[in-house]
Design an enzyme around this catalytic site. Structure first.
Site, PDB file in Angstrom:
ATOM      1  N   ARG A  55       0.841  -1.193   0.000  1.00  0.00           N
ATOM      2  CA  ARG A  55       0.000   0.000   0.000  1.00  0.00           C
ATOM      3  C   ARG A  55       0.885   1.255   0.000  1.00  0.00           C
ATOM      4  O   ARG A  55       1.896   1.304   0.694  1.00  0.00           O
ATOM      5  CB  ARG A  55      -0.885  -0.078   1.255  1.00  0.00           C
ATOM      6  CG  ARG A  55      -1.657   1.114   1.638  1.00  0.00           C
ATOM      7  CD  ARG A  55      -2.556   0.816   2.837  1.00  0.00           C
ATOM      8  NE  ARG A  55      -1.846   0.423   4.038  1.00  0.00           N
ATOM      9  CZ  ARG A  55      -1.311   1.273   4.918  1.00  0.00           C
ATOM     10  NH1 ARG A  55      -1.384   2.575   4.729  1.00  0.00           N
ATOM     11  NH2 ARG A  55      -0.704   0.819   5.991  1.00  0.00           N
ATOM     12  N   ILE A 101      -0.565  -3.875  10.653  1.00  0.00           N
ATOM     13  CA  ILE A 101       0.317  -3.155   9.728  1.00  0.00           C
ATOM     14  C   ILE A 101      -0.457  -2.773   8.475  1.00  0.00           C
ATOM     15  O   ILE A 101      -0.291  -1.701   7.930  1.00  0.00           O
ATOM     16  CB  ILE A 101       1.561  -4.003   9.375  1.00  0.00           C
ATOM     17  CG1 ILE A 101       2.438  -4.184  10.620  1.00  0.00           C
ATOM     18  CG2 ILE A 101       2.353  -3.365   8.232  1.00  0.00           C
ATOM     19  CD1 ILE A 101       3.540  -5.223  10.458  1.00  0.00           C
ATOM     20  N   HIS A 102      -1.323  -3.642   8.004  1.00  0.00           N
ATOM     21  CA  HIS A 102      -2.189  -3.391   6.850  1.00  0.00           C
ATOM     22  C   HIS A 102      -1.329  -3.131   5.605  1.00  0.00           C
ATOM     23  O   HIS A 102      -1.319  -2.043   5.035  1.00  0.00           O
ATOM     24  CB  HIS A 102      -3.126  -2.209   7.140  1.00  0.00           C
ATOM     25  CG  HIS A 102      -4.363  -2.206   6.315  1.00  0.00           C
ATOM     26  ND1 HIS A 102      -5.443  -3.012   6.591  1.00  0.00           N
ATOM     27  CD2 HIS A 102      -4.703  -1.500   5.224  1.00  0.00           C
ATOM     28  CE1 HIS A 102      -6.385  -2.804   5.709  1.00  0.00           C
ATOM     29  NE2 HIS A 102      -5.965  -1.882   4.857  1.00  0.00           N
ATOM     30  N   VAL A 103      -0.602  -4.161   5.221  1.00  0.00           N
ATOM     31  CA  VAL A 103       0.403  -4.055   4.165  1.00  0.00           C
ATOM     32  C   VAL A 103      -0.188  -3.660   2.816  1.00  0.00           C
ATOM     33  O   VAL A 103       0.399  -2.851   2.088  1.00  0.00           O
ATOM     34  CB  VAL A 103       1.171  -5.398   4.021  1.00  0.00           C
ATOM     35  CG1 VAL A 103       2.190  -5.333   2.896  1.00  0.00           C
ATOM     36  CG2 VAL A 103       1.823  -5.785   5.341  1.00  0.00           C
ATOM     37  N   ASN A 108      -6.222  -7.697   3.448  1.00  0.00           N
ATOM     38  CA  ASN A 108      -5.297  -7.904   4.559  1.00  0.00           C
ATOM     39  C   ASN A 108      -5.775  -8.934   5.575  1.00  0.00           C
ATOM     40  O   ASN A 108      -4.978  -9.736   6.056  1.00  0.00           O
ATOM     41  CB  ASN A 108      -5.012  -6.572   5.260  1.00  0.00           C
ATOM     42  CG  ASN A 108      -4.186  -5.669   4.400  1.00  0.00           C
ATOM     43  OD1 ASN A 108      -2.991  -5.838   4.279  1.00  0.00           O
ATOM     44  ND2 ASN A 108      -4.837  -4.704   3.758  1.00  0.00           N
TER      45      ASN A 108
END
Length: 160
Positions: A55, A101-103, A108
């Protein structure tokens, strides 16, 4: 794809195929940030062109985009340490932090659940039972966000 239902169907088929492939692997290495990205790519490559790419925009959840790569590598290192003391808690912590973290821009939670399943497998644990009740899954995640206590999440993962 013209409807949300079409999208959901294609996503589910892509995820199921990826799950089958990754579960057949002898020991998938979820403690490698490149493999984590590869897993996301495999899960969503038939749906999103950007699958597996980090992201780049701020969202209402997740760390700042500039921190994603560093936080992901830190998570990998921390998980190696956590696994030395309590594997079930380590898998729960890993899952929580990966989702936190929500990569990626999307996917996610699904990615984090499959990554946790694979980490459990690699460490000789039964796969977590996530259940189908979204609230029952999100409540312990939010509890861990606010308190740092992953006990309810760990209990949810192995008792649902």
């Amino acid at each position: 794809m013209t409807t949300r239902a079409d999208l959901n169907e294609v996503e589910q088929a892509n995820i199921a195929a990826a799950r089958d492939r990754w579960m057949r692997r002898r020991s998938p290495d979820m403690l490698d940030d490149h493999e984590l990205r590869r897993l996301h790519t495999d899960m969503f490559c038939d749906v999103w062109r950007w699958a597996g790419r980090q992201r780049t925009r701020e969202t209402n959840i997740g760390v700042e985009p500039s921190r994603i790569a560093v936080d992901l590598r830190t998570l990998v290192g921390d998980t190696r340490f956590w696994l030395e003391t309590d594997a079930n808690s380590a898998v729960a912590r890993f899952h929580h932090r990966l989702v936190q973290i929500h990569v990626f821009p999307n996917g996610n939670g699904r990615h984090g659940r499959l990554a946790a399943d694979l980490l459990a497998k690699t460490n000789g644990l039964p796969p977590p039972r996530w259940g189908s009740d979204r609230k029952a899954y999100l409540d312990p995640l939010r509890h861990a966000d606010t308190t740092g206590d992953i006990t309810p999440l760990r209990q949810h993962m192995w008792s649902t």
